[in-house]
Design a protein around this motif. Structure first.
Motif, short mmCIF file in Angstrom:
data_model
loop_
_atom_site.label_atom_id
_atom_site.label_comp_id
_atom_site.label_asym_id
_atom_site.label_seq_id
_atom_site.Cartn_x
_atom_site.Cartn_y
_atom_site.Cartn_z
N ASP A 182 0.84 -1.20 0.00
CA ASP A 182 0.00 0.00 0.00
C ASP A 182 0.87 1.25 0.00
O ASP A 182 2.02 1.23 0.45
CB ASP A 182 -0.96 -0.01 1.21
N ASP A 183 0.29 2.36 -0.49
CA ASP A 183 1.03 3.62 -0.62
C ASP A 183 1.55 4.11 0.72
O ASP A 183 2.66 4.63 0.81
CB ASP A 183 0.12 4.71 -1.21
N GLN A 184 0.72 3.95 1.74
CA GLN A 184 1.11 4.50 3.05
C GLN A 184 2.41 3.85 3.54
O GLN A 184 3.35 4.53 3.94
CB GLN A 184 -0.02 4.24 4.04
N ASN A 185 2.45 2.52 3.50
CA ASN A 185 3.67 1.84 3.91
C ASN A 185 4.85 2.23 3.01
O ASN A 185 5.96 2.44 3.49
CB ASN A 185 3.48 0.32 3.87
N TYR A 186 4.58 2.34 1.71
CA TYR A 186 5.66 2.67 0.77
C TYR A 186 6.25 4.04 1.12
O TYR A 186 7.47 4.21 1.15
CB TYR A 186 5.14 2.65 -0.66
N ASN A 187 5.38 5.00 1.41
CA ASN A 187 5.87 6.35 1.74
C ASN A 187 6.64 6.35 3.06
O ASN A 187 7.66 7.02 3.18
CB ASN A 187 4.70 7.34 1.80
N ILE A 188 6.16 5.60 4.02
CA ILE A 188 6.85 5.51 5.32
C ILE A 188 8.24 4.91 5.12
O ILE A 188 9.24 5.44 5.61
CB ILE A 188 6.03 4.67 6.32
N TYR A 189 8.32 3.80 4.40
CA TYR A 189 9.61 3.15 4.18
C TYR A 189 10.54 4.05 3.36
O TYR A 189 11.74 4.10 3.60
CB TYR A 189 9.44 1.79 3.49
N SER A 190 9.98 4.76 2.38
CA SER A 190 10.82 5.66 1.57
C SER A 190 11.52 6.65 2.46
O SER A 190 12.72 6.88 2.32
CB SER A 190 9.97 6.45 0.57
N SER A 191 10.77 7.25 3.38
CA SER A 191 11.43 8.27 4.19
C SER A 191 12.38 7.64 5.23
O SER A 191 13.39 8.23 5.56
CB SER A 191 10.42 9.22 4.84
N LEU A 192 12.08 6.44 5.68
CA LEU A 192 13.00 5.79 6.64
C LEU A 192 14.30 5.34 5.96
O LEU A 192 15.38 5.46 6.53
CB LEU A 192 12.35 4.57 7.25
N LEU A 193 14.18 4.82 4.74
CA LEU A 193 15.35 4.23 4.08
C LEU A 193 16.18 5.26 3.33
O LEU A 193 17.38 5.09 3.20
CB LEU A 193 14.91 3.14 3.11
N PHE A 194 15.53 6.29 2.84
CA PHE A 194 16.26 7.21 1.94
C PHE A 194 16.32 8.63 2.47
O PHE A 194 16.58 9.54 1.71
CB PHE A 194 15.62 7.21 0.55
N GLN A 195 16.09 8.83 3.77
CA GLN A 195 16.10 10.21 4.25
C GLN A 195 17.54 10.72 4.41
O GLN A 195 18.44 9.94 4.55
CB GLN A 195 15.35 10.35 5.56
#
Ligand code: AR6
Length: 169
Positions: A156-169
């Motif tokens: 889902d988009d929500q998880n994807y956005n959360i992981y994006s900011s955790l992994l690539f911040q």
């Protein structure tokens, strides 16, 4: 070590190990569990049943490995995430154990790649941000010998956005 983030259906991936967010009966269910058994076919359920016959139900936080049936993966690791009950019932430790015990099994199997779904963040109701923080912290803290690639698969988009900011911040 390579950490990847993907959005989509984990059953389609060509990785050595696909992790399943199962329940302690190991008899299948909905969500990613249902998708894995549907795509993989009956040989996975057959081996799950054999494991339960021998060892009993799989406790929360533990993991077991089976064949991967028709999936492109070599093996499936079934792990049982915690049901979210507000956070006071050692849910974070149990969820960390899921990632840790799955990685341990992958290392024992001497495979080089593994893909995780967002364990417990569906039917089991674990808050997605908190679950992602546990997942990333546990995987990043693991000492790898054989595994060279870990894929976080978000549906889902929500998880994807959360992981994006955790992994690539
Ligand atoms: N590929 C990747 N991720 C998926 C897929 C898929 N094909 N389908 C769903 N997800 P859930 P849980 C995501 O409910 O919360 C089962 O019935 C989904 O969007 O599958 O650990 C078991 O038998 C969510 O982010 O697992 C258990 O009874 C994540 O996978 C119970 O649900 C986990 O959602 C386990 O609950």
């Amino acid at each position: 070590m390579k950490f990847e983030l993907l959005k989509g259906d984990i059953t389609t991936l060509e990785v050595d190990i696909i992790v399943n967010a199962a329940n302690s009966s190991l008899l299948g269910g909905g969500g990613v569990d249902g998708a894995i058994h549907r795509a993989g076919g009956p040989s996975i359920l057959k081996e799950c049943k054999e494991i339960v016959d021998e060892q009993g139900n799989c406790p929360t936080g533990e993991a077991v490995m089976t064949n991967a049936g028709n999936l492109k993966a070599l093996k499936v690791i079934h792990t049982v995430g915690p049901v979210w009950k507000g956070g006071q019932f050692k849910e974070a430790q149990a969820l960390a154990n899921c990632y840790y015990n799955s990685l341990k099994l992958a290392e024992i199997a001497e495979v080089s790649s593994i893909a995780f779904p967002n364990i417990s963040t569906g039917v089991y109701g674990y808050p997605k941000q908190q679950a992602a923080e546990v997942a990333v912290k546990t995987v990043y803290g693991f000492v790898f010998n054989h595994v060279k690639k870990v894929v976080f698969v978000c549906y889902d988009d929500q998880n994807y956005n959360i992981y994006s900011s955790l992994l690539f911040q």
